[in-house]
Design an enzyme around this catalytic site. Structure first.
Site, PDB file in Angstrom:
ATOM      1  N   CYS A   1       0.835  -1.199   0.000  1.00 30.26           N
ATOM      2  CA  CYS A   1       0.000   0.000   0.000  1.00 30.26           C
ATOM      3  C   CYS A   1       0.877   1.259   0.000  1.00 30.26           C
ATOM      4  O   CYS A   1       1.583   1.509  -0.966  1.00 30.26           O
ATOM      5  CB  CYS A   1      -0.988  -0.036   1.162  1.00 30.26           C
ATOM      6  SG  CYS A   1      -2.349   1.148   0.955  1.00 30.26           S
TER       7      CYS A   1
ATOM      8  N   HIS B   1      -3.804  -4.764  -0.193  1.00 27.74           N
ATOM      9  CA  HIS B   1      -3.378  -5.329   1.087  1.00 27.74           C
ATOM     10  C   HIS B   1      -3.467  -6.858   1.030  1.00 27.74           C
ATOM     11  O   HIS B   1      -4.559  -7.412   1.213  1.00 27.74           O
ATOM     12  CB  HIS B   1      -4.274  -4.814   2.214  1.00 27.74           C
ATOM     13  CG  HIS B   1      -4.027  -3.396   2.592  1.00 27.74           C
ATOM     14  ND1 HIS B   1      -3.099  -3.024   3.545  1.00 27.74           N
ATOM     15  CD2 HIS B   1      -4.587  -2.248   2.136  1.00 27.74           C
ATOM     16  CE1 HIS B   1      -3.106  -1.704   3.664  1.00 27.74           C
ATOM     17  NE2 HIS B   1      -3.991  -1.210   2.827  1.00 27.74           N
TER      18      HIS B   1
ATOM     19  N   GLU C   1      -2.539  -8.940   3.237  1.00 26.67           N
ATOM     20  CA  GLU C   1      -2.902  -9.449   4.563  1.00 26.67           C
ATOM     21  C   GLU C   1      -4.396  -9.345   4.832  1.00 26.67           C
ATOM     22  O   GLU C   1      -4.901  -9.947   5.783  1.00 26.67           O
ATOM     23  CB  GLU C   1      -2.103  -8.714   5.646  1.00 26.67           C
ATOM     24  CG  GLU C   1      -2.579  -7.329   5.994  1.00 26.67           C
ATOM     25  CD  GLU C   1      -2.175  -6.237   5.015  1.00 26.67           C
ATOM     26  OE1 GLU C   1      -2.457  -5.051   5.304  1.00 26.67           O
ATOM     27  OE2 GLU C   1      -1.567  -6.556   3.966  1.00 26.67           O
TER      28      GLU C   1
END
Length: 205
Positions: free
Chosen positions: A79, A181, A183
């Protein structure tokens, strides 16, 4: 050991937890020496571009991050940590980034909801190790108002379309980065982090 750089921005706990889940030792750190000694470095982040650069400098981490992106160790930007790799950003007036990848970070034009938030397709040509085993068109989770405009051809690119076609991920040797992202991207995000971990392991981490 993977060093996850903590400069006061970013969803660090979930990034660390994802690597732990994959059996890859990782530590969140503000220690420049730990960044220098790590087998690989992850630079996550969200928030403002200029604030991030100032925080890295204030915390004594900027020089260590510059060493981490010299191509000798696996590096993953996420990001804002991806956007910082570029030459400049027009966010709140033009400012300088790490200038590892030639290009500029631009704001999405009027006509699209900003920030770009939610799931979107990412297309790739099968030439990025990060996307090994991930189909082109898989969905990843984005939260951003700015995007990088690349001014070089020396990187492999995965693309996303949000009114404009932009580089959702790049790869050049051991330098890797994503605008989305991983994650937060469930199955395919975890696979992407697993692919990065495999690169780290190949390097003898």
């Amino acid at each position: 050991m993977i060093a996850i750089v903590d400069y006061g921005r970013g969803n660090l706990g979930s990034v660390e937890a994802a690597f732990v889940r994959l059996g890859m030792p990782a530590v969140v750190t503000q220690d420049a020496r730990a960044v220098d000694e790590a087998s690989a470095v992850v630079l996550p982040g969200d928030g403002a571009f200029h604030d991030a650069m100032e925080n890295l400098e204030r915390l004594g981490l900027l020089a260590a991050v510059r060493r981490a992106v010299d191509g000798t160790r696996p590096f993953l930007g996420i990001c804002l940590g991806y956007q910082l790799l570029f030459s400049t950003s027009e966010e709140f007036g033009e400012g300088r980034g790490l200038d590892v990848v030639r290009g500029a970070v631009r704001r999405f034009a009027a006509g699209r909801k900003v920030p770009h938030m939610g799931w979107n397709r990412v297309e790739h040509a099968g030439d990025l190790r990060l996307f090994q085993g991930i189909p082109s068109g898989a969905h990843f989770y984005f939260v951003h108002s700015y995007f990088p405009e690349i001014a070089t051809r020396d990187v492999a690119v995965a693309w996303c379309d949000y009114g404009v076609r932009f580089a959702a991920a790049i790869e050049r040797g051991l330098l890797m980065a994503t605008q989305f992202h991983p994650e937060k991207s469930q199955r395919w995000g975890l696979r992407l982090l697993e692919n990065f971990a495999a690169v780290v392991k190949e390097r003898g981490a």
